[in-house]
Design an enzyme around this catalytic site. Structure first.
Site, PDB file in Angstrom:
ATOM      1  CB  ILE A 118      -9.814  -1.289   3.915  1.00  0.00           C
ATOM      2  CG1 ILE A 118     -10.296  -2.731   4.079  1.00  0.00           C
ATOM      3  CG2 ILE A 118     -10.298  -0.707   2.585  1.00  0.00           C
ATOM      4  CD1 ILE A 118     -11.798  -2.902   4.069  1.00  0.00           C
ATOM      5  N   PRO A 119      -6.775   0.376   2.884  1.00  0.00           N
ATOM      6  CG  PRO A 119      -5.285   0.139   1.113  1.00  0.00           C
ATOM      7  CD  PRO A 119      -6.321  -0.609   1.909  1.00  0.00           C
ATOM      8  CB  CYS A 120      -9.646   4.780   3.160  1.00  0.00           C
ATOM      9  SG  CYS A 120      -9.445   4.897   4.938  1.00  0.00           S
ATOM     10  CG  HIS A 121      -3.601   5.380   4.351  1.00  0.00           C
ATOM     11  ND1 HIS A 121      -4.070   4.146   4.768  1.00  0.00           N
ATOM     12  CD2 HIS A 121      -2.343   5.171   3.874  1.00  0.00           C
ATOM     13  CE1 HIS A 121      -3.133   3.235   4.563  1.00  0.00           C
ATOM     14  NE2 HIS A 121      -2.077   3.836   4.021  1.00  0.00           N
TER      15      HIS A 121
END
Length: 156
Positions: A118-121
């Site tokens: 889950i690409p929170c970056h």
């Protein structure tokens, strides 16, 4: 719950999950690297390795993170951010329908248990600055560079 630790270009990742899906991917210490990958985690390991080899841009895994309904709504929205793109916390709040919830959105983003998957970056400050990241800002920068279409080429 089955888990394993794998070596990735930015350290070590601990993966946890079962037949219901992957529940967490987090930073791990070096000393716990796994020799055996549980069957339930094999697809996740394979896809993470492909991601780091630039052979995969979108993960196709059954996810089963623990969190509140609000956190899960934020995490679901994070999954819509395209590979190689970033958005601000304000934009993310707008997509969720409440610009006043920016702090709650940022907090939910920070509690994302599925690092990289889950690409929170991909969420940055409104001014384009890197902001807090559970994996550390150097890893966030590395991941954004990794996904960048216009990668900086080394001169030496």
């Amino acid at each position: 719950m089955p888990s394993c630790v794998i070596d990735i270009p930015i350290g070590f990742a601990k993966i946890t999950g079962d037949k219901n899906g992957i529940s967490s991917v987090s930073i791990a210490s070096e000393n716990g690297k796994s020799n055996i990958i549980p069957e339930e985690l094999l697809d996740c390991v394979t896809q993470l390795k492909a991601y780091f080899k630039e052979e995969l841009q979108t993960f196709d895994l059954t996810l089963n993170p623990e969190g509140t309904a609000f956190q899960k709504s934020v995490w679901k929205q994070l999954q819509t951010i395209p590979y190689g793109k970033t958005i601000s916390y304000l934009e993310l709040s707008k997509h969720l329908g409440d610009v006043k919830a920016i702090r709650a959105v940022a907090n939910a983003n920070g509690k994302n248990p599925l690092w990289i998957i889950i690409p929170c970056h991909r969420v940055i400050g409104s001014d384009g600055s890197l902001t807090g990241y559970a994996g550390g800002l150097s890893r966030k920068q590395w991941l954004l560079n990794h996904e960048s279409i216009n990668k900086q080429q080394s001169l030496f």
